[in-house]
Motif scaffolding. Structure first.
Motif, PDB file in Angstrom:
ATOM      1  N   ALA A 168      -5.245   5.874  -2.150  1.00  0.00           N
ATOM      2  CA  ALA A 168      -4.673   6.955  -2.966  1.00  0.00           C
ATOM      3  C   ALA A 168      -5.228   8.306  -2.524  1.00  0.00           C
ATOM      4  CB  ALA A 168      -4.973   6.708  -4.443  1.00  0.00           C
ATOM      5  N   ASP A 169      -6.535   8.366  -2.277  1.00  0.00           N
ATOM      6  CA  ASP A 169      -7.142   9.628  -1.832  1.00  0.00           C
ATOM      7  C   ASP A 169      -6.566  10.070  -0.490  1.00  0.00           C
ATOM      8  OD1 ASP A 169      -8.700   9.593  -4.109  1.00  0.00           O
ATOM      9  OD2 ASP A 169     -10.516   8.883  -3.087  1.00  0.00           O
ATOM     10  N   ALA A 170      -6.371   9.123   0.419  1.00  0.00           N
ATOM     11  CA  ALA A 170      -5.831   9.464   1.739  1.00  0.00           C
ATOM     12  C   ALA A 170      -4.400   9.986   1.639  1.00  0.00           C
ATOM     13  CB  ALA A 170      -5.878   8.247   2.658  1.00  0.00           C
ATOM     14  N   LEU A 171      -3.641   9.424   0.698  1.00  0.00           N
ATOM     15  CA  LEU A 171      -2.248   9.867   0.514  1.00  0.00           C
ATOM     16  C   LEU A 171      -2.119  11.060  -0.432  1.00  0.00           C
ATOM     17  CD1 LEU A 171      -0.476   6.406   0.150  1.00  0.00           C
ATOM     18  CD2 LEU A 171      -0.228   8.014   2.043  1.00  0.00           C
ATOM     19  N   ARG A 172      -3.235  11.399  -1.081  1.00  0.00           N
ATOM     20  CA  ARG A 172      -3.255  12.452  -2.105  1.00  0.00           C
ATOM     21  C   ARG A 172      -2.292  12.116  -3.250  1.00  0.00           C
ATOM     22  NH1 ARG A 172      -4.104  15.317   2.745  1.00  0.00           N
ATOM     23  NH2 ARG A 172      -6.036  16.498   2.720  1.00  0.00           N
ATOM     24  N   LEU A 173      -2.399  10.864  -3.704  1.00  0.00           N
ATOM     25  CA  LEU A 173      -1.592  10.376  -4.827  1.00  0.00           C
ATOM     26  C   LEU A 173      -2.520   9.794  -5.883  1.00  0.00           C
ATOM     27  CD1 LEU A 173       1.223   8.393  -2.952  1.00  0.00           C
ATOM     28  CD2 LEU A 173       1.447  10.629  -4.020  1.00  0.00           C
ATOM     29  N   SER A 174      -1.959   9.531  -7.064  1.00  0.00           N
ATOM     30  CA  SER A 174      -2.751   8.865  -8.103  1.00  0.00           C
ATOM     31  C   SER A 174      -2.832   7.376  -7.783  1.00  0.00           C
ATOM     32  CB  SER A 174      -2.087   9.059  -9.474  1.00  0.00           C
ATOM     33  OG  SER A 174      -0.890   8.307  -9.546  1.00  0.00           O
ATOM     34  N   ALA A 175      -3.780   6.709  -8.425  1.00  0.00           N
ATOM     35  CA  ALA A 175      -3.922   5.260  -8.217  1.00  0.00           C
ATOM     36  C   ALA A 175      -2.661   4.533  -8.673  1.00  0.00           C
ATOM     37  CB  ALA A 175      -5.147   4.739  -8.961  1.00  0.00           C
ATOM     38  N   ALA A 176      -2.067   4.975  -9.771  1.00  0.00           N
ATOM     39  CA  ALA A 176      -0.850   4.330 -10.293  1.00  0.00           C
ATOM     40  C   ALA A 176       0.311   4.464  -9.303  1.00  0.00           C
ATOM     41  CB  ALA A 176      -0.474   4.923 -11.638  1.00  0.00           C
ATOM     42  N   GLU A 177       0.478   5.653  -8.725  1.00  0.00           N
ATOM     43  CA  GLU A 177       1.554   5.850  -7.739  1.00  0.00           C
ATOM     44  C   GLU A 177       1.314   5.001  -6.492  1.00  0.00           C
ATOM     45  OE1 GLU A 177       2.959  10.475  -8.223  1.00  0.00           O
ATOM     46  OE2 GLU A 177       0.866  10.112  -7.632  1.00  0.00           O
ATOM     47  N   THR A 178       0.065   4.950  -6.073  1.00  0.00           N
ATOM     48  CA  THR A 178      -0.280   4.154  -4.887  1.00  0.00           C
ATOM     49  C   THR A 178      -0.046   2.678  -5.146  1.00  0.00           C
ATOM     50  OG1 THR A 178      -1.928   5.810  -4.295  1.00  0.00           O
ATOM     51  CG2 THR A 178      -2.122   3.660  -3.226  1.00  0.00           C
ATOM     52  N   GLU A 179      -0.425   2.205  -6.336  1.00  0.00           N
ATOM     53  CA  GLU A 179      -0.208   0.800  -6.683  1.00  0.00           C
ATOM     54  C   GLU A 179       1.281   0.463  -6.662  1.00  0.00           C
ATOM     55  OE1 GLU A 179      -1.566  -2.502  -9.989  1.00  0.00           O
ATOM     56  OE2 GLU A 179      -1.695  -0.375 -10.513  1.00  0.00           O
ATOM     57  N   GLU A 180       2.104   1.355  -7.181  1.00  0.00           N
ATOM     58  CA  GLU A 180       3.553   1.124  -7.176  1.00  0.00           C
ATOM     59  C   GLU A 180       4.081   1.008  -5.738  1.00  0.00           C
ATOM     60  OE1 GLU A 180       7.745   3.352  -8.154  1.00  0.00           O
ATOM     61  OE2 GLU A 180       5.939   4.122  -9.138  1.00  0.00           O
ATOM     62  N   LEU A 181       3.611   1.883  -4.848  1.00  0.00           N
ATOM     63  CA  LEU A 181       4.042   1.832  -3.454  1.00  0.00           C
ATOM     64  C   LEU A 181       3.569   0.542  -2.775  1.00  0.00           C
ATOM     65  CD1 LEU A 181       3.390   5.537  -2.389  1.00  0.00           C
ATOM     66  CD2 LEU A 181       5.614   4.471  -2.813  1.00  0.00           C
ATOM     67  N   LEU A 182       2.346   0.127  -3.068  1.00  0.00           N
ATOM     68  CA  LEU A 182       1.821  -1.122  -2.499  1.00  0.00           C
ATOM     69  C   LEU A 182       2.651  -2.314  -2.964  1.00  0.00           C
ATOM     70  CD1 LEU A 182      -1.987  -0.416  -2.892  1.00  0.00           C
ATOM     71  CD2 LEU A 182      -0.842  -0.928  -0.726  1.00  0.00           C
ATOM     72  N   GLU A 183       2.997  -2.326  -4.240  1.00  0.00           N
ATOM     73  CA  GLU A 183       3.806  -3.425  -4.770  1.00  0.00           C
ATOM     74  C   GLU A 183       5.197  -3.431  -4.150  1.00  0.00           C
ATOM     75  OE1 GLU A 183       3.462  -2.851  -8.982  1.00  0.00           O
ATOM     76  OE2 GLU A 183       1.508  -3.868  -9.068  1.00  0.00           O
ATOM     77  N   ARG A 184       5.755  -2.243  -3.888  1.00  0.00           N
ATOM     78  CA  ARG A 184       7.056  -2.174  -3.218  1.00  0.00           C
ATOM     79  C   ARG A 184       6.970  -2.704  -1.795  1.00  0.00           C
ATOM     80  NH1 ARG A 184       9.175   3.816  -4.249  1.00  0.00           N
ATOM     81  NH2 ARG A 184      10.508   3.233  -2.499  1.00  0.00           N
ATOM     82  N   LEU A 185       5.891  -2.362  -1.090  1.00  0.00           N
ATOM     83  CA  LEU A 185       5.697  -2.854   0.269  1.00  0.00           C
ATOM     84  C   LEU A 185       5.523  -4.372   0.264  1.00  0.00           C
ATOM     85  CD1 LEU A 185       5.303  -2.331   3.293  1.00  0.00           C
ATOM     86  CD2 LEU A 185       2.887  -1.848   2.817  1.00  0.00           C
ATOM     87  N   GLN A 186       4.735  -4.871  -0.678  1.00  0.00           N
ATOM     88  CA  GLN A 186       4.516  -6.305  -0.810  1.00  0.00           C
ATOM     89  C   GLN A 186       5.844  -7.023  -1.070  1.00  0.00           C
ATOM     90  OE1 GLN A 186       2.339  -7.583  -4.362  1.00  0.00           O
ATOM     91  NE2 GLN A 186       1.122  -8.960  -3.063  1.00  0.00           N
ATOM     92  N   LYS A 187       6.664  -6.475  -1.957  1.00  0.00           N
ATOM     93  CA  LYS A 187       7.968  -7.064  -2.286  1.00  0.00           C
ATOM     94  C   LYS A 187       8.878  -7.068  -1.061  1.00  0.00           C
ATOM     95  CE  LYS A 187      11.789  -6.641  -5.532  1.00  0.00           C
ATOM     96  NZ  LYS A 187      12.398  -5.835  -6.579  1.00  0.00           N
ATOM     97  N   ARG A 188       8.850  -5.975  -0.303  1.00  0.00           N
ATOM     98  CA  ARG A 188       9.688  -5.888   0.901  1.00  0.00           C
ATOM     99  C   ARG A 188       9.296  -6.969   1.905  1.00  0.00           C
ATOM    100  NH1 ARG A 188       9.295  -0.499   4.142  1.00  0.00           N
ATOM    101  NH2 ARG A 188       7.803  -1.634   5.410  1.00  0.00           N
TER     102      ARG A 188
END
Length: 196
Positions: free
Chosen positions: A27-47
């Motif tokens: 999240a820090d590397a992307l400059r996003l919140s932990a919640a936003e990063t978790e959502e993106l990770l879950e989307r990648l995992q689903k893909r």
């Protein structure tokens, strides 16, 4: 950066890191919140799952993620890497791993007390394989070194966390035995004993 690019950045970071990474670091590397990063990770995992990709995302505990190859493709990956097969774990090594996983952190003397035999060489081999690690010192006389299982152990055995370990005792079966024992009258119990 749009979401597609952020997911691509996550993918690149996880691939380059090759070990479990804390979500907050991502999240820090992307400059996003932990919640936003978790959502993106879950989307990648689903893909990855939907496409039956050769990659998979593993989640360790609540906040660490790692990119791995999907176990289904393990044989092909081994062939291309031309690696020698690792020797399977010995029964002694599996016993020591079970003692540590279910009781951690534990000392070498605790392991030996449970197993009833010297476990020094087995513990050393498991440390070399990266399946266990030192977890500090216990607050006991002599301050013995404590051991715990590693993320490598979790990956090798396909676990997300220690909560995924199978129960030591079948609690349902134990409950059914107690219930059936309570339903029997003393005469019925005595009858059953006579037949045995």
């Amino acid at each position: 950066m749009n979401d597609t690019q952020r997911i691509g950045a996550l993918e690149a970071m996880l691939f380059a890191h090759a070990e479990p990474v804390e979500m907050q670091r991502l999240a820090d590397a992307l400059r996003l919140s932990a919640a936003e990063t978790e959502e993106l990770l879950e989307r990648l995992q689903k893909r990855y799952d939907e496409q039956e990709s050769g990659f998979a995302l593993l989640r360790f505990g609540p906040d660490r993620w790692q990119m791995t190859t999907r176990p289904y493709y393990g044989e092909v990956v081994k062939r291309i890497l031309d690696t020698r097969r690792n020797a399977p774990l010995s029964p002694a090594a599996l016993e020591v791993l079970a003692v540590i996983a279910y009781n951690q952190p534990v000392s070498r003397s605790f392991i030996e007390q449970v197993r009833g035999v010297d476990s020094s060489s087995t513990v050393t081999k498991l440390l070399e394989k990266g399946l266990i690690e030192e977890a500090g010192r216990l607050d006991l006389p002599g301050k013995p070194v404590a051991f715990q299982v590693t993320d490598t152990f979790l990956r090798v055995f396909g676990l997300g966390s220690l909560q995924d370990l199978p129960p030591l005792h079948d609690e349902n079966a134990a409950g059914e035995i107690e219930e059936s024992a309570q339903e029997e009258t003393p005469d019925e119990a005595a009858e059953q004993l006579e037949w045995k």
